[in-house]
Write an enzyme that holds these catalytic residues in place. Structure first.
Site, PDB file in Angstrom:
ATOM      1  N   GLN A 145      -4.438  -7.787   6.151  1.00 29.38           N
ATOM      2  CA  GLN A 145      -5.599  -8.655   6.270  1.00 29.38           C
ATOM      3  C   GLN A 145      -5.344  -9.947   5.501  1.00 29.38           C
ATOM      4  O   GLN A 145      -4.934  -9.931   4.344  1.00 29.38           O
ATOM      5  CB  GLN A 145      -6.824  -7.940   5.688  1.00 29.38           C
ATOM      6  N   TYR A 166      12.055   9.261  11.651  1.00 34.47           N
ATOM      7  CA  TYR A 166      10.947  10.018  12.234  1.00 34.47           C
ATOM      8  C   TYR A 166      11.288  11.497  12.393  1.00 34.47           C
ATOM      9  O   TYR A 166      10.388  12.342  12.444  1.00 34.47           O
ATOM     10  CB  TYR A 166      10.541   9.409  13.573  1.00 34.47           C
ATOM     11  N   VAL A 224       0.835  -1.205   0.000  1.00 30.62           N
ATOM     12  CA  VAL A 224       0.000   0.000   0.000  1.00 30.62           C
ATOM     13  C   VAL A 224       0.866   1.250   0.000  1.00 30.62           C
ATOM     14  O   VAL A 224       0.650   2.179  -0.788  1.00 30.62           O
ATOM     15  CB  VAL A 224      -0.960   0.007   1.209  1.00 30.62           C
ATOM     16  N   VAL A 252      -9.319   0.879   9.656  1.00 30.94           N
ATOM     17  CA  VAL A 252      -8.910   2.268   9.530  1.00 30.94           C
ATOM     18  C   VAL A 252      -9.672   3.205  10.465  1.00 30.94           C
ATOM     19  O   VAL A 252      -9.085   4.156  11.009  1.00 30.94           O
ATOM     20  CB  VAL A 252      -9.025   2.743   8.066  1.00 30.94           C
ATOM     21  N   ASP A 253     -10.953   2.968  10.713  1.00 29.86           N
ATOM     22  CA  ASP A 253     -11.716   3.871  11.571  1.00 29.86           C
ATOM     23  C   ASP A 253     -11.206   3.824  13.008  1.00 29.86           C
ATOM     24  O   ASP A 253     -11.047   4.857  13.660  1.00 29.86           O
ATOM     25  CB  ASP A 253     -13.208   3.499  11.528  1.00 29.86           C
ATOM     26  N   HIS A 262     -15.478   1.308   7.298  1.00 31.72           N
ATOM     27  CA  HIS A 262     -14.799   0.714   6.137  1.00 31.72           C
ATOM     28  C   HIS A 262     -14.703  -0.783   6.418  1.00 31.72           C
ATOM     29  O   HIS A 262     -13.705  -1.280   6.928  1.00 31.72           O
ATOM     30  CB  HIS A 262     -13.411   1.324   5.958  1.00 31.72           C
ATOM     31  N   ASP A 298     -14.262   2.597  -1.111  1.00 25.23           N
ATOM     32  CA  ASP A 298     -15.539   1.901  -1.266  1.00 25.23           C
ATOM     33  C   ASP A 298     -16.481   2.693  -2.170  1.00 25.23           C
ATOM     34  O   ASP A 298     -17.173   2.128  -3.031  1.00 25.23           O
ATOM     35  CB  ASP A 298     -16.206   1.698   0.101  1.00 25.23           C
ATOM     36  N   THR A 299     -16.499   4.011  -1.970  1.00 28.17           N
ATOM     37  CA  THR A 299     -17.320   4.884  -2.808  1.00 28.17           C
ATOM     38  C   THR A 299     -16.862   4.814  -4.263  1.00 28.17           C
ATOM     39  O   THR A 299     -17.687   4.753  -5.188  1.00 28.17           O
ATOM     40  CB  THR A 299     -17.259   6.328  -2.279  1.00 28.17           C
ATOM     41  N   ALA A 300     -15.552   4.813  -4.479  1.00 27.92           N
ATOM     42  CA  ALA A 300     -15.027   4.700  -5.843  1.00 27.92           C
ATOM     43  C   ALA A 300     -15.412   3.355  -6.467  1.00 27.92           C
ATOM     44  O   ALA A 300     -15.766   3.286  -7.649  1.00 27.92           O
ATOM     45  CB  ALA A 300     -13.507   4.854  -5.829  1.00 27.92           C
ATOM     46  N   ARG A 301     -15.331   2.299  -5.669  1.00 28.78           N
ATOM     47  CA  ARG A 301     -15.710   0.973  -6.174  1.00 28.78           C
ATOM     48  C   ARG A 301     -17.191   0.945  -6.566  1.00 28.78           C
ATOM     49  O   ARG A 301     -17.563   0.351  -7.587  1.00 28.78           O
ATOM     50  CB  ARG A 301     -15.450  -0.089  -5.100  1.00 28.78           C
ATOM     51  N   ARG A 341     -19.063   3.547  -7.514  1.00 26.63           N
ATOM     52  CA  ARG A 341     -19.233   4.356  -8.724  1.00 26.63           C
ATOM     53  C   ARG A 341     -18.763   3.583  -9.955  1.00 26.63           C
ATOM     54  O   ARG A 341     -19.415   3.613 -10.996  1.00 26.63           O
ATOM     55  CB  ARG A 341     -18.467   5.673  -8.590  1.00 26.63           C
TER      56      ARG A 341
END
Length: 314
Positions: free
Chosen positions: A85, A68, A16, A125-126, A178, A151-154, A156
């Site tokens: 995951q 850092y 990622v 993530v939340d 999420h 998720d929103t992009a998926r 759409r």
């Protein structure tokens, strides 16, 4: 004096983190990109590899493996580090394993007087965004999670493919956790300029059941990808770049990030995916949209699920 440039620090050079870094370089998002990883040689190799593509980048970006201490002058610190995951594992299953790691990483960042914006991508993530906010002591506006932007992009994309409409002309939201309790806001969805219920009425062969099935495909997309290739990273990398550009360009863009709510949607003291206006200061405002009764009930369930998990690690 240090020349004022945009600096992004990425903690974690796994799939990622590197997908995000690669997208940043290809889109010319920032002048400086710092990679931090517990495996220093890995971070150094990634920085070298990215730097060698600079002659083909749209604008120059200085990329290096750092520490850092580099967070002191950073505009954004993006956390992608954490345990991934695994097949058959939910995002919430990761919470205890990653919460301890996060407390250490955020503490290390703040020791160097970081005053920018945290952007969290690691799952769940939340919950981890909440822990980042707690541990950092920064104002809630400067701690943001990737939330349900991907998720929103998926959704759409999936609707666009199904209806043969350019995905950029499909407007639909997924909010909530999420994860498995997220929900589509069908009452606000539009295909082009038409409300989706009007679109369905004009196309009687398309049923609500089809939309429900499409949503389930979206909700479970990560599981399907993980089964096939072991992890998801390209989509979330691009989603993180979208949030980053909204911040650095002071766009005032509305994105479904994981944002702290304190009374909106009838809940408080939780980070969760909701429509949020994002600009250079981080969160400008939470946009509270009207939900129908079904959507309210689903959102309440999502909040309850997250709070139950959060209470175990607070």
């Amino acid at each position: 004096m240090r020349e004022k440039v945009n600096r992004i620090v990425i903690i974690g050079t796994g799939a990622v983190g590197c997908s995000y870094a690669y997208a940043c370089v290809n889109q010319g998002v920032a002048e400086e990109l710092v990679l931090i990883d517990i495996h220093e040689a890995k971070a150094e190799g990634e920085a070298m590899d990215l730097s060698h593509g600079m002659p083909f980048a749209p604008s120059p970006t200085k990329v290096w493996n750092g520490t850092y201490a580099d967070c002191k002058d950073a505009d954004i610190v993006v956390i992608t580090a954490g345990l991934p995951q695994k097949p058959g594992e939910t995002r919430l299953d990761l919470v205890e394993k990653n919460a301890k790691l996060f407390r250490g990483m955020v503490s290390d960042v703040m020791q160097h007087h970081f005053q920018g914006i945290f952007l969290v991508a690691t799952n769940p993530v939340d919950v981890l965004t909440y822990i980042t906010w707690q541990e950092s002591g920064l104002p809630k506006e400067r701690v943001i999670g990737s939330g349900t932007v991907l998720d929103t992009a998926r959704l759409r994309y999936t609707l666009g493919q199904h209806f043969h409409i350019d995905t950029r002309n499909v407007h639909a939201l997924i909010i909530g956790e999420h994860g498995d309790t997220e929900l589509p806001v069908w009452s606000r969805a539009t295909i082009g300029v038409e409300q989706i219920d009007t679109y369905l009425a004009r196309n009687p062969l398309i049923k609500q059941e089809e939309l429900d099935h499409l949503f389930m495909q979206v909700r479970d997309a990560a599981y399907h990808i993980i089964e096939r290739k072991g992890a998801t990273y390209y989509g979330v990398g691009m989603a993180l770049v979208r949030i980053t550009k909204a911040i650095l360009n002071n766009e005032n863009s509305m994105l479904t990030t994981s944002t702290y709510i304190e009374g909106e949607y009838g809940h408080r003291d939780i980070y969760i995916g909701v429509p949020t206006v994002i600009n250079r200061s981080g969160v400008r405002e939470v946009v509270e949209i009207d939900l129908n009764e079904t959507e309210k009930s689903q959102f309440d369930q999502s909040v309850t699920t997250l709070k139950n998990v959060l209470n175990k690690v607070k």
